[in-house]
Design a protein around this motif. Structure first.
Motif: not given
Length: 162
Positions: A14-38
């Motif tokens: 659960e912790v690992v998937t939370w970390a990966l989801l947060l990484l995906g959110m950074v890619l989508k909302y901060v860097t605006k590169t991709t929403d694939l991670g989310v």
């Protein structure tokens, strides 16, 4: 696999998937590169979140946790990274000790080494599942898939995100 080992593994997942989801959110909302991670990590996190909640309920019954412990266990999956802290707290307090309570033996219901009978319907369900481990795994997988399907039909927790 003991209750302690199962809970430790699902809490870590659960912790690992939370970390990966947060990484995906950074890619989508901060860097605006991709929403694939989310999309990918969000689904993975949702599946593991549901599995964590089901395992928490299973251990709540098997280990005879208090209502407070069971509810806090379920709530620990909501904030990021809290599940491992909760699992370690339970372990320090001895609430993950022991093995699985047994199901039907020689025609008698027994939940533990002392031969106690299930005290309520939830204990009867757990005892039945533990008496048939392969069926229990199958029921768990079907439950996770069914609840994931319902979650996908309902949609994201805070409305449709674009």
């Amino acid at each position: 696999m003991t209750p302690r080992t199962l809970y430790r593994r699902i809490a870590l997942a659960e912790v690992v998937t939370w970390a990966l989801l947060l990484l995906g959110m950074v890619l989508k909302y901060v860097t605006k590169t991709t929403d694939l991670g989310v999309r990918v990590f969000g689904l993975a996190h949702g599946v593991v979140f549901i599995a964590f909640c089901l395992v928490t309920v299973l251990l709540w019954v098997n280990q005879r946790w208090t209502v407070r412990e069971g509810v806090l266990g379920l709530l620990s999956a909501v904030p990021p990274f809290l599940t491992v802290w909760w699992e370690r707290r339970l372990e320090r307090r001895g609430r993950l000790d022991g093995d699985w309570r047994l199901g039907r033996l020689d025609g008698d219901w027994r939940l533990g080494r002392d031969g106690e009978a299930p005290a309520n319907p939830a204990e009867r369900v757990v005892a039945t599942l533990l008496a048939r481990p392969m069926m229990a795994v199958g029921v768990g997988i079907v439950a996770v898939l069914a609840l994931t399907g319902v979650a996908l039909l309902v949609g994201p927790p805070v409305g449709k995100q674009g």
